[in-house]
Every structure is written in structure tokens, then in C-alpha cells.
Write a protein that holds these residues in place. Structure first.
Motif, PDB file in Angstrom:
ATOM      1  N   ILE A 132       0.834  -1.201   0.000  1.00 42.35           N
ATOM      2  CA  ILE A 132       0.000   0.000   0.000  1.00 42.35           C
ATOM      3  C   ILE A 132       0.867   1.250   0.000  1.00 42.35           C
ATOM      4  CG2 ILE A 132      -1.717   1.299   1.329  1.00 42.35           C
ATOM      5  CD1 ILE A 132      -2.773  -1.430   2.339  1.00 42.35           C
ATOM      6  N   GLU A 133       1.928   1.257   0.796  1.00 40.43           N
ATOM      7  CA  GLU A 133       2.829   2.409   0.837  1.00 40.43           C
ATOM      8  C   GLU A 133       3.501   2.629  -0.514  1.00 40.43           C
ATOM      9  OE1 GLU A 133       5.580   1.877   3.995  1.00 40.43           O
ATOM     10  OE2 GLU A 133       4.104   2.204   5.585  1.00 40.43           O
ATOM     11  N   LEU A 134       3.920   1.559  -1.157  1.00 34.71           N
ATOM     12  CA  LEU A 134       4.560   1.669  -2.460  1.00 34.71           C
ATOM     13  C   LEU A 134       3.601   2.286  -3.478  1.00 34.71           C
ATOM     14  CD1 LEU A 134       7.393   0.685  -3.555  1.00 34.71           C
ATOM     15  CD2 LEU A 134       6.139  -1.194  -4.610  1.00 34.71           C
ATOM     16  N   PHE A 135       2.354   1.844  -3.449  1.00 35.04           N
ATOM     17  CA  PHE A 135       1.341   2.379  -4.364  1.00 35.04           C
ATOM     18  C   PHE A 135       1.054   3.851  -4.063  1.00 35.04           C
ATOM     19  CE2 PHE A 135      -3.192   3.114  -5.379  1.00 35.04           C
ATOM     20  CZ  PHE A 135      -3.160   2.879  -6.753  1.00 35.04           C
ATOM     21  N   GLU A 136       0.952   4.188  -2.794  1.00 30.91           N
ATOM     22  CA  GLU A 136       0.673   5.580  -2.417  1.00 30.91           C
ATOM     23  C   GLU A 136       1.807   6.514  -2.817  1.00 30.91           C
ATOM     24  OE1 GLU A 136      -2.245   5.305   1.464  1.00 30.91           O
ATOM     25  OE2 GLU A 136      -0.093   4.978   1.774  1.00 30.91           O
ATOM     26  N   ARG A 137       3.031   6.005  -2.872  1.00 35.06           N
ATOM     27  CA  ARG A 137       4.169   6.828  -3.288  1.00 35.06           C
ATOM     28  C   ARG A 137       4.338   6.856  -4.806  1.00 35.06           C
ATOM     29  NH1 ARG A 137       6.994   3.926   0.931  1.00 35.06           N
ATOM     30  NH2 ARG A 137       8.145   2.809  -0.702  1.00 35.06           N
ATOM     31  N   ASN A 138       3.343   6.287  -5.531  1.00 38.33           N
ATOM     32  CA  ASN A 138       3.390   6.243  -6.995  1.00 38.33           C
ATOM     33  C   ASN A 138       4.586   5.461  -7.529  1.00 38.33           C
ATOM     34  OD1 ASN A 138       1.028   7.823  -7.756  1.00 38.33           O
ATOM     35  ND2 ASN A 138       2.105   9.577  -6.893  1.00 38.33           N
ATOM     36  N   GLN A 139       5.028   4.460  -6.756  1.00 36.47           N
ATOM     37  CA  GLN A 139       6.130   3.618  -7.183  1.00 36.47           C
ATOM     38  C   GLN A 139       5.634   2.271  -7.703  1.00 36.47           C
ATOM     39  OE1 GLN A 139       8.744   3.521  -3.772  1.00 36.47           O
ATOM     40  NE2 GLN A 139       9.601   5.537  -4.232  1.00 36.47           N
ATOM     41  N   ALA A 140       4.320   2.133  -7.835  1.00 37.79           N
ATOM     42  CA  ALA A 140       3.699   0.956  -8.445  1.00 37.79           C
ATOM     43  C   ALA A 140       2.480   1.427  -9.218  1.00 37.79           C
ATOM     44  CB  ALA A 140       3.310  -0.072  -7.388  1.00 37.79           C
ATOM     45  N   ASP A 141       2.279   0.849 -10.398  1.00 37.21           N
ATOM     46  CA  ASP A 141       1.127   1.235 -11.224  1.00 37.21           C
ATOM     47  C   ASP A 141      -0.160   0.583 -10.739  1.00 37.21           C
ATOM     48  OD1 ASP A 141       2.559   2.717 -13.453  1.00 37.21           O
ATOM     49  OD2 ASP A 141       3.599   0.789 -13.518  1.00 37.21           O
ATOM     50  N   LEU A 142      -0.052  -0.674 -10.289  1.00 40.67           N
ATOM     51  CA  LEU A 142      -1.227  -1.433  -9.862  1.00 40.67           C
ATOM     52  C   LEU A 142      -0.988  -1.992  -8.470  1.00 40.67           C
ATOM     53  CD1 LEU A 142      -1.861  -3.470 -13.144  1.00 40.67           C
ATOM     54  CD2 LEU A 142      -2.937  -1.313 -12.480  1.00 40.67           C
ATOM     55  N   LEU A 143      -2.032  -1.986  -7.658  1.00 46.17           N
ATOM     56  CA  LEU A 143      -1.994  -2.560  -6.311  1.00 46.17           C
ATOM     57  C   LEU A 143      -3.021  -3.673  -6.242  1.00 46.17           C
ATOM     58  CD1 LEU A 143      -1.366  -2.621  -3.221  1.00 46.17           C
ATOM     59  CD2 LEU A 143      -3.134  -0.859  -2.956  1.00 46.17           C
TER      60      LEU A 143
END
Length: 302
Positions: A132-143
Motif C-alpha cells: 500500500i505504501e509503495l502504491f501511495e508513493r506512486n512507485q507501483a502502477d497497480l496494487l
């Protein structure tokens, strides 16, 4: 400095002798020795004591060997990424928790590969909160994550985020079967129940705490054998017959069908999970947008 010098040095460590290392690197021993010397000259330090009959590494070599291995690995990884992006364009990054990596993700990746083989994709498997943190930091396109049914990770007020529900999954209380195929542990007034529990701070621990664990601890004598946030570890301990644990149906479907595990759903109850995928609206690579379109069509069932 040449990359082959680092590879030579690591081959020397693994082989233990100059002659064997030279043979593995497919060069003559004098040529191999010169390359090790060239690496030492470039680094400005000796890596091998040459006064000894046997090959002995210097303190510098012993201390920095792990970093040299890591550097070489990272360099080759970078090269692979550059080549891949040159062929396919930037990859879509999907992050998902460890449990889904084992249970659902393989089917999803086969679906992606079959319907969009030109789309590049990289998976980052982490703990749920890290995903979730990775996605919130825009470091993942899909969660891709599990969530409690009716309690999405991101609320409707997050207008910049889109969500797709991929299906429901039961979190089942199970135990190993005995020689006759029956449950090893049956909840009763007189039997002490061994429990393989989730860490109370983990996602699974929090959704099981109330009312399921509270009701169980109120009515039965519970012996907590282990607490962990590692779902796959709980499965292994339950399979070994060490206690009862709650596990996602998709992770243990084959074990239930084979009779290795027995469901205690009727006796202990269970919450329902929902598997969902998220993306940031109007962001992401071309591959991410193609894969999101496939998720809106007919993805594999949970």
C-alpha cells in the motif's frame, strides 16, 4: 575496469585455486592471473596473498566480496531492464502481498500473458502494508490486495484512484486431518485448542480479532502456539498438525480437496475477504493501461 575482472575474482573465490578458476573461466592460468592483478591495480589494493602455497584472500577481499557481488548483480539487472524497455517500453509495476503472489497472481499473470503478450510487467511482492505504501508513493502502477469485504483500502473520496473488485474469498479456519481423515482438533468444552495465530498488528490479525477470536477465547481454552504475520508459515504449521489456523481459501484449495486439511468453518466462523486491484487515474505506463483494460474484461476468478 572490466566487468570480467570482477567475475574472475568471484570465480577464484568459488573455485579456491587459480588453476581451477582459470579452467572454469575458459582461459589459461597466466592470463587469468594477469586479470586478477589488473583488478588489484585498478582497486589499488591486494586481494590475494601470493606468498602462501594455497590461495588466501586478504582482509579487503573478505570484507568487500558481498558488495562486489551485489554491484555485479545490480549492473546485470540494470542491463536486463534497459534491454526489456527498449523492446517493450516501460514496464507496468504491480505490487501484491505474499499470499496472493502464491495463490492468485500466477493465474492473473497467465491471463495477462495470453491476452497482452507485448505488455511488460514487473511484480513486487511485499507485506500488505508495504504494498500500500509503495502504491501511495506512486512507485507501483497497480496494487493487488486482499481487504475485508465492505471495507476497501481507499474510500470513494480518493477520486484520483480507481478500483476493480476481482472477487470474494473466504478466510477459513482449518486444521490437519488425522489418519482416518477427520479433523485433528474439534472445538469442544473439554479440549484445549492449539492456535496458530496472526500477529495482532497484522491485517489478518485485526480482522480476526473481533468477533472470531474473542468468541473463541471466551468459549474455549486456547493455547497460542505461534503468532506471525507470515500466512505461508501458518499454513506449514497447520499442515504439520500443530494447531488450528485461519487461511485464505485460494491458498489451501488443493489441500482441502486432497483431505490434508479439514475446514472448521461451521464451528468457528470466518470473515469474507475481497480481492481488489487499484490504479492511479490517468497515470501509469502504456502497459499498465493495457493490463487495467484486461482487468475490466474477464480476469480469472478468485
Amino acid at each position: 575496469m572490466k566487468i570480467e575482472w570482477i567475475e574472475d575474482f568471484l570465480a577464484l573465490i568459488e573455485a579456491g585455486t587459480f588453476s581451477l578458476a582459470a579452467e572454469r573461466r575458459n582461459v589459461t592460468q597466466p592470463a587469468f592471473s594477469r586479470r586478477i592483478r589488473q583488478l588489484e591495480e585498478w582497486l589499488g589494493v591486494e586481494l590475494v596473498y601470493r606468498q602462501s602455497q594455497r590461495m588466501i584472500l586478504t582482509q579487503h577481499a573478505l570484507e568487500y566480496e558481498p558488495e562486489l557481488r551485489e554491484w555485479l548483480t545490480r549492473l546485470y539487472t540494470l542491463r536486463s531492464r534497459l534491454r526489456s524497455e527498449a523492446r517493450q517500453g516501460p514496464k507496468a509495476i504491480i505490487t501484491t502481498q505474499h499470499t496472493l503472489t502464491v495463490s492468485y497472481l500466477p493465474r492473473l499473470l497467465r491471463y495477462f500473458r495470453h491476452n497482452s503478450p507485448e505488455s511488460g510487467l514487473q511484480v513486487k511482492s511485499l507485506d500488505r502494508y508495504e504494498c500500500i505504501e509503495l502504491f501511495e508513493r506512486n512507485q507501483a502502477d497497480l496494487l493487488l490486495c486482499s481487504e475485508l469485504k465492505g471495507a476497501p483500502i481507499f474510500s470513494d473520496s480518493n477520486t484520483g484512484i480507481e478500483r476493480i473488485s476481482l472477487g470474494l474469498e473466504q478466510l477459513l479456519p482449518v486444521c490437519a486431518s488425522d489418519e482416518s481423515g477427520r479433523a485433528m482438533y474439534v472445538p469442544s468444552e473439554h479440549q484445549r485448542l492449539p492456535l496458530i495465530a496472526y500477529d495482532p498488528e497484522s491485517f489478518m490479525g485485526q480482522i480476526l480479532a473481533s468477533p472470531f477470536l474473542i468468541d473463541l477465547q471466551r468459549a474455549k481454552d486456547i493455547d497460542i502456539i505461534c503468532e506471525t504475520s507470515f500466512t505461508l508459515g501458518i499454513r506449514e504449521l497447520v499442515m504439520a498438525g500443530l494447531g488450528i489456523g485461519w487461511l485464505p481459501h485460494g491458498l489451501i484449495e488443493d489441500d482441502l480437496e486432497s483431505g490434508k486439511l479439514v475446514s472448521l468453518l461451521d464451528e468457528l466462523g470466518s470473515p469474507t475477504l475481497e480481492v481488489a486491484c487499484y490504479r492511479h487515474c490517468d497515470k501509469g505506463t502504456k502497459s499498465a493501461k493495457l493490463l487495467w483494460g484486461l482487468l475490466n474484461q474477464s480476469p480469472p476468478s478468485i
